[in-house]
Motif scaffolding. Sequence first.
Motif, PDB file in Angstrom:
ATOM      1  N   ASN A  10       7.907  40.953  96.240  1.00 50.07           N
ATOM      2  CA  ASN A  10       8.118  41.565  97.557  1.00 50.07           C
ATOM      3  C   ASN A  10       9.446  42.315  97.494  1.00 50.07           C
ATOM      4  N   HIS A 100       5.416  37.678 107.319  1.00 51.05           N
ATOM      5  CA  HIS A 100       6.628  37.307 106.580  1.00 51.05           C
ATOM      6  C   HIS A 100       7.697  36.857 107.583  1.00 51.05           C
ATOM      7  N   GLU A 102      10.685  37.469 107.839  1.00 47.85           N
ATOM      8  CA  GLU A 102      11.568  38.546 108.327  1.00 47.85           C
ATOM      9  C   GLU A 102      10.879  39.365 109.419  1.00 47.85           C
ATOM     10  N   ILE A 177      15.144  31.433 101.618  1.00 47.56           N
ATOM     11  CA  ILE A 177      14.928  32.852 101.352  1.00 47.56           C
ATOM     12  C   ILE A 177      16.255  33.586 101.255  1.00 47.56           C
ATOM     13  N   GLY A 178      16.510  34.152 100.089  1.00 46.79           N
ATOM     14  CA  GLY A 178      17.708  34.965  99.895  1.00 46.79           C
ATOM     15  C   GLY A 178      18.994  34.172  99.952  1.00 46.79           C
ATOM     16  N   GLY A 217      10.951  31.778  97.864  1.00 49.61           N
ATOM     17  CA  GLY A 217      12.283  31.388  98.329  1.00 49.61           C
ATOM     18  C   GLY A 217      13.179  31.154  97.138  1.00 49.61           C
ATOM     19  N   SER A 218      13.980  32.185  96.799  1.00 50.71           N
ATOM     20  CA  SER A 218      14.942  32.098  95.691  1.00 50.71           C
ATOM     21  C   SER A 218      14.291  31.724  94.355  1.00 50.71           C
ATOM     22  N   VAL A 238       8.127  36.560  95.167  1.00 51.29           N
ATOM     23  CA  VAL A 238       9.491  36.709  94.672  1.00 51.29           C
ATOM     24  C   VAL A 238      10.171  37.863  95.399  1.00 51.29           C
ATOM     25  N   GLY A 239      11.324  37.602  96.002  1.00 48.41           N
ATOM     26  CA  GLY A 239      12.066  38.659  96.675  1.00 48.41           C
ATOM     27  C   GLY A 239      13.100  39.261  95.743  1.00 48.41           C
ATOM     28  N   GLY A 240      14.352  38.847  95.902  1.00 49.05           N
ATOM     29  CA  GLY A 240      15.479  39.428  95.159  1.00 49.05           C
ATOM     30  C   GLY A 240      15.234  39.576  93.661  1.00 49.05           C
TER      31      GLY A 240
HETATM   32  O1  LIG Z   1      11.160  36.317 101.146  1.00 54.37           O
HETATM   33  C1  LIG Z   1      10.935  36.141  99.964  1.00 54.37           C
HETATM   34  C2  LIG Z   1       9.744  36.731  99.349  1.00 54.37           C
HETATM   35  O2  LIG Z   1       8.869  37.204 100.319  1.00 54.37           O
HETATM   36  C3  LIG Z   1      11.839  35.376  99.092  1.00 54.37           C
HETATM   37  O3  LIG Z   1      12.990  36.125  98.900  1.00 54.37           O
HETATM   38  P1  LIG Z   1      14.048  35.674  97.770  1.00 54.37           P
HETATM   39  O4  LIG Z   1      13.265  35.494  96.511  1.00 54.37           O
HETATM   40  O5  LIG Z   1      15.024  36.833  97.708  1.00 54.37           O
HETATM   41  O6  LIG Z   1      14.653  34.394  98.263  1.00 54.37           O
END
Ligand SMILES: O=C(CO)COP(=O)(O)O
Length: 259
Positions: A10, A100, A102, A177-178, A217-218, A238-240
């Motif tokens: 993501n 999501h 957010e 998350i993040g 989440g991380s 996976v975000g960041g």
């Molecule tokens: O919100 C997320 C994926 O949708 C998770 O984000 P991170 O991997 O940056 O914590």
Amino acid sequence: MGRTPLIAGNWKMNFNHLEAISHVQKLAFSLTDKDYDAVEVAVLPPFTDLRSVQTLVEGDKLRIVYGAQDLSVHDSGAYTGEVSGAMLAKLNCTYVLVGHSERRQYHGEDDQLVNAKVLAAFRHSLTPILCVGEGLEVRRAGEHIAHTLAQLDAALGKVTAEQAKSLVVAYEPVWAIGTGEVATPEDAQEVCGALRTRLAELYDGDVAEAVRILYGGSVKSGNAAGIMAQPDVDGALVGGASLDPAEFVKICRFGENSN
Ligand SMILES: O=C(CO)COP(=O)(O)O
């Protein structure tokens, strides 16, 4: 079992369409047939990147799939700023994120709206990746399972068993998350297992066995294998870490580090 793990990146609001092309090309250089045979690899870029990603993926016959981060509940009409499921389907998107945290947090998306978006995705043959998960307060109060299951119940109103079979659910505890704060593999399993049990109650065992449940989440290459080793965790959102091609590829190869 037989659920193919899904690793979905993501990107959130990162990468313009040129950066998107260069990023997907880097992934394509690294990922091999062996990787694609082991896991399904998806990227979820911003709307403005999707056409470029589609052209690259189809032109080079890449085995990466892609999807969007949101969609409208409406199919067309006077809804300024919205993007419909029909438009995403026309771009050959496979997936669309729905609900999501957010979106829930910054755009006031409630369970009813999330349900309407899940239905909109299915109307256009897109696979929703339905995001659920609790905030820190709820976790501290020990209400995380009840909270997450209630989100699941609400999001699946009027969804048929046939549709539910293709669903992807992502358990994303908001506090992880993040933040660098990762749920332990046991935390992830506890909630993902409860989600699967609930799917069996809402539908039947076949649906529960078919649905892929991701953790998000991380997630990083260093913690992916432990989380993915849990019986009810079928992949990662996976975000960041998905913004770094080398790191994302390492996460896709989680199976090679898990011994
Ligand atoms: O919100 C997320 C994926 O949708 C998770 O984000 P991170 O991997 O940056 O914590």
